[in-house]
Motif scaffolding. Structure first.
Motif, PDB file in Angstrom:
ATOM      1  N   THR A   1       0.548   5.247   2.102  1.00  0.00           N
ATOM      2  CA  THR A   1      -0.640   4.826   2.848  1.00  0.00           C
ATOM      3  C   THR A   1      -1.099   5.834   3.898  1.00  0.00           C
ATOM      4  O   THR A   1      -2.189   5.714   4.435  1.00  0.00           O
ATOM      5  CB  THR A   1      -0.372   3.450   3.494  1.00  0.00           C
ATOM      6  OG1 THR A   1      -1.544   2.979   4.149  1.00  0.00           O
ATOM      7  CG2 THR A   1       0.765   3.528   4.503  1.00  0.00           C
TER       8      THR A   1
ATOM      9  N   ILE B   1       1.842   6.522 -10.107  1.00  0.00           N
ATOM     10  CA  ILE B   1       1.904   5.329  -9.262  1.00  0.00           C
ATOM     11  C   ILE B   1       2.787   4.264  -9.911  1.00  0.00           C
ATOM     12  O   ILE B   1       3.636   3.649  -9.260  1.00  0.00           O
ATOM     13  CB  ILE B   1       0.495   4.766  -9.004  1.00  0.00           C
ATOM     14  CG1 ILE B   1      -0.358   5.783  -8.242  1.00  0.00           C
ATOM     15  CG2 ILE B   1       0.572   3.459  -8.210  1.00  0.00           C
ATOM     16  CD1 ILE B   1      -1.836   5.432  -8.199  1.00  0.00           C
TER      17      ILE B   1
ATOM     18  N   ASP C   1       0.864  -1.181   0.000  1.00  0.00           N
ATOM     19  CA  ASP C   1       0.000   0.000   0.000  1.00  0.00           C
ATOM     20  C   ASP C   1       0.900   1.230   0.000  1.00  0.00           C
ATOM     21  O   ASP C   1       1.524   1.556   1.010  1.00  0.00           O
ATOM     22  CB  ASP C   1      -0.912  -0.039   1.224  1.00  0.00           C
ATOM     23  CG  ASP C   1      -1.868   1.136   1.301  1.00  0.00           C
ATOM     24  OD1 ASP C   1      -2.019   1.842   0.278  1.00  0.00           O
ATOM     25  OD2 ASP C   1      -2.466   1.341   2.375  1.00  0.00           O
TER      26      ASP C   1
ATOM     27  N   MET D   1      -2.673   8.782  -3.881  1.00  0.00           N
ATOM     28  CA  MET D   1      -1.254   9.118  -3.951  1.00  0.00           C
ATOM     29  C   MET D   1      -0.896   9.968  -5.159  1.00  0.00           C
ATOM     30  O   MET D   1      -0.168  10.936  -5.051  1.00  0.00           O
ATOM     31  CB  MET D   1      -0.446   7.818  -3.980  1.00  0.00           C
ATOM     32  CG  MET D   1       1.055   8.010  -4.038  1.00  0.00           C
ATOM     33  SD  MET D   1       1.889   6.418  -4.132  1.00  0.00           S
ATOM     34  CE  MET D   1       3.564   6.945  -4.408  1.00  0.00           C
TER      35      MET D   1
ATOM     36  N   ALA E   1      -2.786   2.237  -4.203  1.00  0.00           N
ATOM     37  CA  ALA E   1      -2.556   3.612  -3.763  1.00  0.00           C
ATOM     38  C   ALA E   1      -3.907   4.303  -3.812  1.00  0.00           C
ATOM     39  O   ALA E   1      -4.561   4.317  -4.848  1.00  0.00           O
ATOM     40  CB  ALA E   1      -1.550   4.321  -4.662  1.00  0.00           C
TER      41      ALA E   1
END
Length: 212
Positions: A81, A154, A78, A148, A145
């Motif tokens: 996070t 990502i 993750d 993010m 994600a």
């Protein structure tokens, strides 16, 4: 702080949400313990902009768990996070999932280590690192994600973590047509699934992407 220090309505909202999503009522106690700890630490360390426990149920716990039916047993990283979202709720709900909580912010990493300890989550570990600096190439069946970056971002910072045949599970709001079009060569969308989160207005989608 235990779950008993939360307003009673918080537990009611969570239990209704779990029922609406077809998830087991037995998940409520550990989720409430995590929420109580997050709420207490948040008053000092500002781990999340969401400060109302009732709102945390919807925007943090239920929103994270909406992707649970699409997560397979195995390993999951993750990325970014924060205080453990969606990784900690997923670790609670999926005992066959080994979750690595990747977060470079020291105070958030400290919080997560305490949460993992208190909840006795043997299937979760904290990696205090930026995603791109995590030296575990090809070690994960899945990466995720929640808030993010763009899909391309990502993939750029975390794609190296996926094993061959692994998948990126990305939580998005509206259908991310432009982000999908900007994916690097070799990365392909397997599907885009609308998610229903009890009490949450606006669209939510889970984008599943396979690597080259």
């Amino acid at each position: 702080m235990s779950e008993h220090n939360l307003p009673p309505a918080v537990a009611d909202t969570l239990q209704r949400g779990l029922a609406d999503m077809g998830l087991a009522a037995e998940l409520a106690p550990p989720l409430l313990r995590y929420l109580a700890l997050l709420h207490r630490w948040n008053q000092t360390y500002n781990l999340t902009a969401v400060r109302d426990p009732q709102e945390m149920v919807t925007r943090h716990l239920l929103d994270s768990l909406a992707m649970q039916p699409h997560v397979a047993d195995g390993t999951l990283a993750d990325l970014g996070t924060g205080p453990g979202l969606p990784g900690i709720p997923l670790a609670i709900a999926c005992p066959g999932l080994q979750v690595t909580l990747v977060e470079s912010n020291g105070k958030k990493a400290r919080f997560m280590r305490e949460a993992v300890r208190q909840l006795q989550l043997g299937n979760a570990r904290v990696a205090e690192s930026r995603a791109e600096a995590l030296d575990e190439p090809g070690q994960y069946d899945q990466i995720t994600a929640r808030a993010m970056d763009t899909l391309e971002g990502i993939v750029r910072v975390g794609g190296h973590l996926l094993r061959p045949g692994g998948v990126l599970l990305a939580m998005k709001g509206i259908h991310p047509h432009e982000e999908i079009a900007a994916l690097p060569a070799g990365w392909r969308v397997r599907d885009v699934v609308p998610l229903q989160v009890p009490g949450l207005s606006g669209e939510r989608h889970l984008v599943t992407i396979t690597g080259p």
